[in-house]
Design a protein around this motif. Structure first.
Motif: not given
Length: 776
Positions: A296-302, A540-553
């Motif tokens: 959650r501290d990386r912004g990964l919530a869903n 995120n269902f609202d579509g906002h980006g997050n640099p942590a959202l990389v597939g392999v990571k």
């Protein structure tokens, strides 16, 4: 007179007999005529079960009641007997009305002042079916008539079954099946004697919930005493056992996104048998919750997860979000059905199509170098270029340039046609995507993506997912050949697991691929884990980006955490190894070039090959060069064995050599002849490759504007290491020359069709037809 009277009496007797006979025949006909089930006039709840029978959800009926109609034979005999004992002991003997009971009730109500019911079970059913007010004399008379009518139309068992399905059982619960499910979490046929007696007293006071207050306890004890009087073989311990019933009825609400989807699929069956496995469902829900909590501290919530058994396409687990009741993440949205950019997860199908169209085999060497496809100039995710790379590695390392290059060469079908054949919904016109479709420019659902990956494990046959046990298992639509599907799956199986824990070793084969959408909005990891298809998405269902959202990571660690659990939980054991389909062979190819090895190739490796389809040629990468012992320069024939030696060199094109240099991995260059004329070729010398045109592109119309004289067309070609320059001609008119690393700008004199020719220093040529159009 007596004779006349006797005649009249005889005629009346015969008429009465005929009338009675007609009435009996009429009753028989009415009884034989089919009549709709009495419960059909009431809406039903819908009960959703998992594959093992676990109840996932019970919905309210359309009128706000919990009601599950089941046949009489599926109810516990003790429960039915307890209801008869409490409500109507002479049910099987009266015609729908019990005059003695009515008389006792009337005396108690109007004379003694103690209200007492005298309705038979059939009369109660008539009141329930027709919504009668039986507190008035008129209402009671109508109830009697309708009860007699019911007895005529239906058998006793049909009436008894209807009553047991419609009897009020407290609050908005009706019928034995719903009461058994809500109060005891079991089927109606599983009710114990004590539970049956407890439910039998409920219709007498249906406004109450099942809380067993003092009044209900006394009613139950009286009914237990009556039961023991008729069934002396039982004991008080069995009739009054299980005293600690749950005072607060509970309803299951498991796999909420899945059950929501099942209810939306339509149909009116009161019981839906799902394919989901509760053990896998619960484990994946727990793993997903833990995973997003840790990050959650990386912004990964869903996130969302879908697990499918590829053998029968049954959905074994579906988690639509990280928290169904979490409003902050719009948790009730089902992420497995949401259209999202798939990132690079479509690349395996480009390679499969390329294999089927004879463009590559798994070790065909592709060039990962800067390339423009008209106005589209893709880059790799890491901003670097790998140079020559086998197709297998280009896929597992998710290199963009080779994938786009292959997609540009696909014909009938291309990737867009492939997706349409797979039934991908809501695709825009092909022109909207262009080659960007390769890199996730379109949108797919997780459900659609899982179906495509299952196709790789099912001999190229695409089949729909099955959510219900009643869904048919279909043969499917062929999208790839069995050979191509196998080769792509085998290529993905070489994709190494990142950061594997010490001592971890998978017994199951795992063929997987990652994906990251533009703007870091979606992180994917999708693949085959044994006989299962596992799809994982974070975003995120609202579509906002997050640099942590990389597939392999982001998605891959969750993918393998679930894969590890799957091997431990799944009860069907380790799957059989992948077997190659008929029509597929293995051949040895030169490791560096991917072609059949010539006599000078130092190292070979096996690859899968489709005879008559896969492209193959003899490698010319490795060639012998006769060099002088003293200078190391190339010798000219005739050769003096005392002063020369033969060495084997790799002859890479100039653009590839540049990539090697930029990567800090320069290759050993073949020696030159230091300006000496060695035009006389040695006997048996190997002829090199002709120039490879990089620009202009084939099948492209170039548009130039008359108002912009600085606009030109770039002429570029990759040439062999033994050549220094490339010479350009247009319709046999000399245009100029350039080195292998340079570009020659050219502006034609007019619109039209030109035949371009590139000639290297060794005289090897390559040509291309070009269309040019000038605009104002």
């Amino acid at each position: 007179m007596k004779t006349a009277l006797g005649g009249w009496c005889g005629w009346l007797s015969r008429a009465a007999a005929l009338t009675l006979l007609a009435a009996l025949l009429g009753l028989a006909v009415l009884r034989l005529l089919p009549a709709p089930p009495l419960e059909a006039s009431f809406p039903s709840s819908r009960l959703i079960r998992a594959a093992d029978g676990t109840v996932l959800r019970l919905t309210l009926a359309g009128d706000g009641q919990y009601r599950i109609p089941v046949p009489l034979e599926q109810m516990a005999p003790t429960a039915v007997a307890a209801i008869l004992l409490k409500e109507d002991r002479s049910f099987f003997w009266h015609p729908g009305v019990n005059p003695l009971a009515l008389a006792r009730a009337a005396w108690a109500t109007y004379v003694s002042g103690a209200r007492q019911g005298g309705s038979t079970l059939t009369m109660q059913l008539a009141r329930r079916l027709h919504g009668l007010n039986t507190r008035t004399l008129t209402g009671k008379l109508v109830q009697i008539v309708l009860a007699l009518q019911l007895e005529v139309h239906y058998s006793k068992n049909e009436l008894l079954g209807a009553y047991c399905n419609l009897a009020p059982m407290g609050g908005n619960i009706e019928g034995l099946a719903a009461a058994a499910r809500i109060y005891f979490s079991k089927e109606a046929r599983q009710l114990t004697l004590a539970e049956s007696l407890a439910l039998a007293v409920m219709p007498q006071n249906p406004a109450r919930r099942f809380d067993f207050d003092a009044e209900q306890q006394r009613a139950r004890q009286r009914l237990a005493a009556d039961w023991l009087a008729e069934h002396p073989e039982d004991t008080p311990a069995t009739t009054l056992a299980d005293q600690n019933f749950a005072s607060q009825p509970s309803l299951p609400f498991l796999a909420p996104h899945l059950t929501d989807h099942l209810l939306r699929l339509g149909g009116d069956a009161p019981v839906i048998q799902a394919t989901v496995d509760p053990r896998l469902q619960n484990a994946i829900e727990r793993i997903l919750r833990q995973y997003v909590t840790e990050r959650r501290d990386r912004g990964l919530a869903n996130g969302a997860v879908l697990l499918v058994d590829r053998r029968d396409m049954a959905v074994k687990a579906l988690v639509g979000s990280a928290g169904y009741f979490n409003r902050a993440i719009d948790g009730q949205v089902n992420g497995t059905l949401a259209k999202r950019s798939p990132g690079s997860t479509l690349k395996p199908f480009i390679y499969g199509l390329a294999i089927d169209q004879g463009l590559i085999h798994p070790l065909t060497v592709l060039n990962d170098a800067p390339t423009a496809f008209g106005p589209f100039q893709p880059e790799n995710f890491d901003g670097r270029f790998a140079g020559p790379i086998p197709a297998r590695d280009a896929l597992t390392r998710s290199r963009n340039i080779p994938a786009v290059w292959l997609a540009n060469r696909l014909r009938n079908p291309n990737l867009y046609d492939f997706l349409r054949s797979a039934g991908i919904a809501r695709l825009r016109p092909e022109s909207h995507y262009g080659l960007a479709l390769v890199l996730g420019g379109g949108e797919l659902t997780m459900e659609e993506l899982a179906g495509l990956y299952a196709m790789l494990a099912n001999n190229g046959l695409h089949r729909p997912l099955r959510y219900r046990q009643s869904d048919p298992i279909v043969n499917g639509t062929p999208l790839l050949s069995p050979q191509a599907a196998f080769m792509v799956r085998d290529m993905l199986n070489t994709n190494a697991r990142p950061a594997a824990p010490r001592g971890n070793r998978h017994q199951w084969e795992i063929a997987w691929k990652t994906g990251t959408s533009w703007g870091f909005r979606d992180a994917w990891s999708v693949g085959l884990v044994g006989d299962y298809v596992l799809a994982v998405w974070l975003g995120n269902f609202d579509g906002h980006g997050n640099p942590a959202l990389v597939g392999v990571k982001a998605a891959t660690p969750l993918f393998f955490r679930i894969a590890d659990a799957l091997e431990l939980i799944a009860a069907d054991g380790a799957p059989a190894p992948i077997q190659p389909p008929p029509g597929l062979i293995q051949v040895e190819v030169c490791a560096a070039s991917g072609d059949l090895p010539n006599r000078w190739c130092p190292h070979t490796v096996p690859t899968w090959f489709i005879p008559g389809k896969s492209p193959i040629r003899v490698s010319t990468l490795h060639r012998p060069v006769v060099v002088m012992n003293d200078s190391g320069l190339a010798a000219c024939p005739p050769y003096d064995p005392a002063r020369t030696r033969t060495e084997v060199f790799e002859f890479w094109p100039s653009d590839t050599q540049r990539l090697f240099r930029e990567a800090g991995l320069p290759r050993r260059l073949p020696p030159d002849s230091a300006g000496r004329d060695c035009s006389a070729a040695a006997e048996g010398a190997v002829v090199g490759e002709p120039p490879r045109l990089l620009s202009p592109l084939a099948n492209t119309v170039y548009t130039l504007r008359l108002s912009r004289p600085e606009e030109t067309i770039a002429l570029a070609a990759a040439i062999e290491s033994d050549s220094e320059r490339v010479y350009w001609f247009a319709d046999n008119r000399y245009l100029g020359n350039s080195s292998g690393d340079a570009v020659l700008p050219w502006r034609p004199g007019a619109s039209g069709r030109y035949e371009l020719t590139a000639v290297d220093s060794q005289g090897r040529t390559a040509g291309r037809i070009l269309e040019v159009e000038f605009l104002p």
